[in-house]
Design a protein around this motif. Structure first.
Motif, mmCIF file in Angstrom:
data_model
loop_
_atom_site.group_PDB
_atom_site.id
_atom_site.type_symbol
_atom_site.label_atom_id
_atom_site.label_comp_id
_atom_site.label_asym_id
_atom_site.label_seq_id
_atom_site.Cartn_x
_atom_site.Cartn_y
_atom_site.Cartn_z
ATOM 1 N N VAL A 23 -36.862 16.258 -39.741
ATOM 2 C CA VAL A 23 -37.316 17.384 -40.080
ATOM 3 C C VAL A 23 -37.945 18.152 -38.919
ATOM 4 O O VAL A 23 -37.731 19.366 -38.480
ATOM 5 N N SER A 24 -38.817 17.285 -37.978
ATOM 6 C CA SER A 24 -39.448 17.972 -36.769
ATOM 7 C C SER A 24 -38.381 18.367 -35.722
ATOM 8 O O SER A 24 -38.424 19.254 -35.108
ATOM 9 N N LEU A 25 -37.190 17.677 -35.608
ATOM 10 C CA LEU A 25 -36.062 17.950 -34.672
ATOM 11 C C LEU A 25 -35.412 19.163 -35.278
ATOM 12 O O LEU A 25 -35.067 20.155 -34.307
ATOM 13 N N VAL A 26 -35.373 19.347 -36.447
ATOM 14 C CA VAL A 26 -34.970 20.781 -37.127
ATOM 15 C C VAL A 26 -35.655 21.922 -36.680
ATOM 16 O O VAL A 26 -35.127 22.861 -36.086
ATOM 17 N N PHE A 27 -36.906 21.712 -36.930
ATOM 18 C CA PHE A 27 -37.690 22.942 -36.790
ATOM 19 C C PHE A 27 -37.776 23.181 -34.919
ATOM 20 O O PHE A 27 -37.581 24.282 -34.530
ATOM 21 N N ALA A 28 -37.832 22.101 -34.300
ATOM 22 C CA ALA A 28 -37.987 22.219 -32.958
ATOM 23 C C ALA A 28 -36.599 22.904 -32.129
ATOM 24 O O ALA A 28 -36.789 23.634 -31.269
ATOM 25 N N THR A 29 -35.732 22.664 -32.875
ATOM 26 C CA THR A 29 -34.300 23.018 -32.230
ATOM 27 C C THR A 29 -34.211 24.516 -32.759
ATOM 28 O O THR A 29 -33.861 25.488 -31.810
ATOM 29 N N SER A 30 -34.600 24.816 -33.811
ATOM 30 C CA SER A 30 -34.528 26.194 -34.345
ATOM 31 C C SER A 30 -35.457 27.262 -33.477
ATOM 32 O O SER A 30 -34.945 28.143 -33.224
ATOM 33 N N LEU A 31 -36.713 26.549 -33.241
ATOM 34 C CA LEU A 31 -37.718 27.461 -32.425
ATOM 35 C C LEU A 31 -37.027 27.672 -30.761
ATOM 36 O O LEU A 31 -36.866 29.175 -30.170
ATOM 37 N N ILE A 32 -36.364 26.735 -30.239
ATOM 38 C CA ILE A 32 -35.825 26.773 -28.995
ATOM 39 C C ILE A 32 -34.785 27.737 -28.797
ATOM 40 O O ILE A 32 -34.478 28.482 -28.191
ATOM 41 N N VAL A 60 -27.384 37.869 -34.271
ATOM 42 C CA VAL A 60 -28.335 37.094 -34.410
ATOM 43 C C VAL A 60 -28.381 36.179 -35.709
ATOM 44 O O VAL A 60 -28.589 34.800 -35.707
ATOM 45 N N PRO A 61 -28.621 36.676 -36.837
ATOM 46 C CA PRO A 61 -28.659 35.745 -37.941
ATOM 47 C C PRO A 61 -27.243 34.702 -38.126
ATOM 48 O O PRO A 61 -27.763 33.655 -38.523
ATOM 49 N N LEU A 62 -26.107 35.151 -37.644
ATOM 50 C CA LEU A 62 -25.212 34.511 -38.094
ATOM 51 C C LEU A 62 -25.270 32.964 -36.871
ATOM 52 O O LEU A 62 -24.899 32.081 -37.256
ATOM 53 N N VAL A 63 -25.524 33.392 -35.750
ATOM 54 C CA VAL A 63 -25.736 32.545 -34.602
ATOM 55 C C VAL A 63 -26.747 31.416 -35.040
ATOM 56 O O VAL A 63 -26.564 30.167 -35.014
ATOM 57 N N LEU A 64 -27.967 31.841 -35.671
ATOM 58 C CA LEU A 64 -28.974 31.038 -35.970
ATOM 59 C C LEU A 64 -28.657 30.040 -37.077
ATOM 60 O O LEU A 64 -28.818 28.930 -37.069
ATOM 61 N N GLY A 65 -27.737 30.707 -37.984
ATOM 62 C CA GLY A 65 -27.151 29.962 -39.263
ATOM 63 C C GLY A 65 -26.280 28.725 -38.761
ATOM 64 O O GLY A 65 -26.364 27.430 -39.220
ATOM 65 N N THR A 66 -25.325 29.129 -37.890
ATOM 66 C CA THR A 66 -24.437 28.190 -37.295
ATOM 67 C C THR A 66 -25.037 27.056 -36.758
ATOM 68 O O THR A 66 -24.761 25.947 -36.640
ATOM 69 N N VAL A 67 -26.266 27.555 -35.845
ATOM 70 C CA VAL A 67 -26.712 26.534 -34.907
ATOM 71 C C VAL A 67 -27.573 25.655 -35.957
ATOM 72 O O VAL A 67 -27.605 24.410 -35.742
ATOM 73 N N LEU A 68 -28.391 26.067 -36.880
ATOM 74 C CA LEU A 68 -28.959 25.334 -37.977
ATOM 75 C C LEU A 68 -28.052 24.454 -38.601
ATOM 76 O O LEU A 68 -28.416 23.228 -38.951
ATOM 77 N N ALA A 69 -26.907 24.805 -39.148
ATOM 78 C CA ALA A 69 -25.842 23.915 -39.664
ATOM 79 C C ALA A 69 -25.374 22.876 -38.879
ATOM 80 O O ALA A 69 -25.214 21.537 -39.454
ATOM 81 N N TYR A 70 -25.215 23.027 -37.413
ATOM 82 C CA TYR A 70 -24.741 21.875 -36.579
ATOM 83 C C TYR A 70 -25.989 21.050 -36.480
ATOM 84 O O TYR A 70 -25.832 19.702 -36.383
ATOM 85 N N VAL A 71 -27.127 21.437 -36.363
ATOM 86 C CA VAL A 71 -28.255 20.711 -36.166
ATOM 87 C C VAL A 71 -28.459 19.548 -37.354
ATOM 88 O O VAL A 71 -28.628 18.497 -37.306
#
Length: 312
Positions: free
Chosen positions: A12-21, A277-288
């Motif tokens: 969970v920490s990794l997901v949050f950290a990656t999304s912030l970065i 931006v929203p779609l980029v963040l969504g796809t990155v989150l899915a990959y993570v």
């Protein structure tokens, strides 16, 4: 249970950290979003008004926590260009990429372990031949292998389609044919790294004292290798497999473009080009999330194979 809780907390920490970065890395491009949406003929006042409407004139961390709050409640926003919800876009594309990644991971794991064990046990010319093949596969990028496979099996022999994708629910046979070449290209690259790690771990394990003790007790060589030695060496192989999943996902972005597969990779490229931006963040989150889930499953498998890991 403590081991599982620690791994879940780490995931969970990794997901949050990656999304912030990722959000911080994207923030310099926020000023371009309104211009891209409105077009070149838009006035400065229109651009500023849309930026204000989208909230891009607020501090970056305020924007991030606003997005994070929506994500935690299941709202990832909508595309700035198509107005489609991000969840809707991900729901359409994610099954395609997951199918590709799962097939490649399973095949590369099975073949990589088999090649690594065979190289370590047989040695001699068998080991040298397999080492040469795996090194060659490791040196060539997936898209080069993909182009070679397309040239041979799609263009010259005509056995498989060069591009395109058929949904599994529409035609299972056509679905399998459309994924054969992409899966083969990614598997060849992934097998090389896994086989090398399994081979090294097997050779090290075969030289341990407990192996000689097992042989002296009359256990067959097959049982010694496949039950005892492979169990100890498999932790290294599984770790290598988890690392390869990241490479598989990265290679899938290019492979999906080459074979015109409508997965997350092509969606990420389209969203990045348009600064959606929203779609980029969504796809990155899915990959993570995919990477985190795979690594969590590997950690659990390693802990099951090696109880010492649970106590570390």
């Amino acid at each position: 249970m403590p081991f599982l809780l620690k791994r879940l907390a780490s995931a969970v920490s990794l997901v949050f950290a990656t999304s912030l970065i990722v959000f911080l890395l994207l923030s310099p491009a926020f000023d371009q979003v309104a211009s891209n949406v409105l077009g070149e003929n838009a006035s400065l006042e229109q651009v500023e008004q849309l930026n204000s409407t989208l909230g891009f004139d607020r501090p970056v961390f305020v924007q991030y926590f606003d997005w994070l709050g929506g994500a935690l409640t299941g709202d990832l926003g909508q595309s700035l260009f198509t107005t489609q919800s991000v969840w809707g876009a991900l729901a359409t594309r994610m099954p395609v990429t997951i199918a590709l990644v799962v097939l490649v991971t399973l095949l590369s794991g099975i073949i990589g372990f088999a090649v690594g064990v065979l190289s370590a046990v047989k040695r001699g010319w068998v080991d040298k031949t397999l080492q040469f093949v795996t090194t060659l596969g490791d040196a060539l990028p997936a898209f080069i292998i993909a182009l070679f496979l397309v040239t041979i099996f799609a263009i010259q022999l005509g056995w498989l389609p060069a591009t395109g994708y058929t949904d599994l629910t529409v035609n299972p046979a056509a679905w399998a044919r459309s994924l054969t070449l992409p899966v083969a290209a990614l598997t060849i690259v992934a097998v090389a790294g896994i086989a090398q790690q399994v081979r090294s771990a097997m050779i090290s394990a075969l030289g341990q004292d407990y192996v000689r003790t097992l042989r002296s007790r009359g256990l067959s060589e097959v049982r010694v290798v496949l039950v005892h030695v492979l169990r100890n060496a498999s932790t290294t192989g599984l770790t290598a497999l988890a690392v390869q999943v990241v490479g598989i996902l990265g290679g899938a972005v290019v492979i999906e473009q080459i074979f015109a597969i409508p997965g997350l990779g092509s969606l990420a490229i389209e969203a990045s080009v348009r600064t959606d931006v929203p779609l980029v963040l969504g796809t990155v989150l899915a990959y993570v999330v995919i990477v985190v889930v795979v690594n969590l499953l590997v950690d659990l498998a390693v802990a099951w194979l090696n109880p010492k890991v649970r106590l570390s």
